[in-house]
Design an enzyme around this catalytic site. Structure first.
Site, short mmCIF file in Angstrom:
data_model
loop_
_atom_site.label_atom_id
_atom_site.label_comp_id
_atom_site.label_asym_id
_atom_site.label_seq_id
_atom_site.Cartn_x
_atom_site.Cartn_y
_atom_site.Cartn_z
N ASP A 49 0.09 45.11 3.50
CA ASP A 49 0.99 46.21 3.16
C ASP A 49 2.11 46.26 4.20
O ASP A 49 1.84 46.33 5.41
CB ASP A 49 0.21 47.53 3.14
CG ASP A 49 0.97 48.64 2.42
OD1 ASP A 49 2.18 48.78 2.67
OD2 ASP A 49 0.36 49.37 1.62
N ASN A 106 14.04 51.25 2.54
CA ASN A 106 14.81 51.72 1.39
C ASN A 106 15.72 52.88 1.75
O ASN A 106 16.88 52.95 1.31
CB ASN A 106 13.85 52.14 0.27
CG ASN A 106 13.25 50.96 -0.47
OD1 ASN A 106 13.88 49.91 -0.60
ND2 ASN A 106 12.03 51.11 -0.94
N HIS A 127 17.95 50.38 -1.60
CA HIS A 127 16.95 49.66 -2.40
C HIS A 127 17.26 48.18 -2.57
O HIS A 127 16.32 47.37 -2.60
CB HIS A 127 16.78 50.35 -3.76
CG HIS A 127 16.04 51.65 -3.67
ND1 HIS A 127 14.66 51.72 -3.61
CD2 HIS A 127 16.48 52.93 -3.59
CE1 HIS A 127 14.28 52.98 -3.51
NE2 HIS A 127 15.37 53.74 -3.50
N ASP A 187 14.55 45.26 -1.84
CA ASP A 187 14.20 44.14 -2.71
C ASP A 187 14.34 42.81 -1.97
O ASP A 187 13.51 41.90 -2.13
CB ASP A 187 15.10 44.13 -3.94
CG ASP A 187 14.81 45.27 -4.90
OD1 ASP A 187 13.75 45.92 -4.74
OD2 ASP A 187 15.64 45.52 -5.79
N GLU A 209 4.83 47.57 -2.19
CA GLU A 209 4.95 46.69 -1.04
C GLU A 209 3.61 46.09 -0.63
O GLU A 209 3.43 45.65 0.51
CB GLU A 209 5.57 47.44 0.14
CG GLU A 209 4.74 48.59 0.66
CD GLU A 209 5.06 49.92 -0.02
OE1 GLU A 209 4.82 50.97 0.61
OE2 GLU A 209 5.53 49.92 -1.17
N ARG A 240 -1.78 34.79 11.51
CA ARG A 240 -0.62 33.90 11.51
C ARG A 240 0.47 34.48 10.61
O ARG A 240 1.66 34.42 10.95
CB ARG A 240 -1.04 32.51 11.03
CG ARG A 240 0.10 31.49 11.10
CD ARG A 240 -0.40 30.07 11.00
NE ARG A 240 -1.06 29.81 9.73
CZ ARG A 240 -2.35 29.55 9.59
NH1 ARG A 240 -3.15 29.54 10.64
NH2 ARG A 240 -2.86 29.32 8.40
#
Length: 299
Positions: free
Chosen positions: A172, A180, A185, A189, A215, A235
């Site tokens: 996450d 955002n 936004h 993206d 996300e 990693r």
């Protein structure tokens, strides 16, 4: 109909009217399982079975090591059962061999179904695009949640049947709402696409990367023990924190929290428990300071 080899028809029988000689190519369309909708072009000899040496290797319950063979002949295709335990069925009838017609339904096991089809390159490209659109996230182009759910079921069955490790990495992006809010936004993206690219370049080719929602992303790792998955997860975390996400000459700071779970594990008995375990580990990572990897440990 009888054949003396894969290419010559005897006893006066004729080949199907539709065939590759008419500009069409022969395909199997997957009708069930995680690859539903995929098209597989047939070779001159296509061997289907559980063996890794088969042209089309299917590690599915009910599939024999060498289950059946498909042979091209004079523009047509013959299906031959290879002495399979559970049989090969065409349009509901068990067959030893038969000449396939466009649209025939083939069943090799309770959950393994194909459709035989003939179509030209233009139609094939269209089908491939439709299949890709159904299973890929439109923004990041990695697999979507639907594909992940179906693949998890398949990988769990494989892991359980062969007693092989299976690991799940759940990620996450940290404070993504701020991206955002601060950059807009379109920048958000851009970050999601860039993050997916970074992860895809970091994991193994055989690992399955999916956008689970918003996300949140997951990586499913077949035959990958938990310690190795933890190393890979860290990693990914380190690569992301070092990567420069530049949007309109501005650097966007990006970090990720990661939860890892895997089997064998005494408290994980099914795929739902595996998902819950990875989610719990992710929760620990986010509430433990973010930008870290946590591994599931039963309370």
């Amino acid at each position: 109909m009888e054949f003396d080899d894969a290419t010559k028809i005897i006893k006066g029988e004729t080949a199907p009217v539709m065939g590759e000689r008419d500009g069409n190519r022969a395909f199997l369309v997957v009708l069930s399982g995680p690859d539903t909708g995929a098209t597989i072009e047939l070779e001159d000899l296509t061997v289907i079975g559980r063996s890794s040496d088969a042209t089309l290797s299917l590690d599915q319950e009910g599939i024999s090591r060498i289950h059946c063979k498909l042979l091209k002949f004079n523009g047509g295709v013959e299906l031959r059962d290879a002495g399979s335990t559970n049989g090969t069925f065409v349009n509901g009838e068990r067959v030893e061999k038969c000449c396939l017609q466009d649209g025939d339904k083939i069943q090799l096991a309770p959950q393994v179904h194909f459709k035989f089809t003939l179509h030209d390159e233009l139609e094939h490209n269209f089908r491939e695009q439709m299949y890709d659109a159904a299973l890929r996230d439109g923004l990041t182009r990695v697999f979507n949640k639907r594909y992940f759910s179906e693949r998890l079921e398949t990988e769990w069955a494989y892991s359980d049947r062969h007693r092989m490790p299976l690991s799940l990495v759940m990620m996450d992006l940290d404070h993504f709402k701020r991206v955002n809010d601060q950059f807009g936004h379109p920048a958000g993206d851009y970050v999601l696409r860039g993050f997916a690219d970074v992860v895809a370049e970091t994991i193994r080719t055989e690992d399955v990367l999916c956008r689970y929602g918003g996300e949140e992303f997951v990586v499913l790792c077949r035959e990958f023990p938990l310690p190795a998955a933890q190393i890979m997860a860290d990693r990914i975390r380190r690569t992301v924190i070092r990567h420069e996400f530049i949007w309109e000459s501005m650097r966007i700071p990006v970090a990720v929290s990661v939860g890892v779970a895997g089997v064998p594990h005494p408290s994980i008995a099914n795929q739902e428990a595996l998902m819950a375990a990875a989610d719990e580990a992710l929760y620990d990572a986010k509430h433990g300071g973010r930008n870290r990897v946590c591994v599931y440990a039963a309370k």
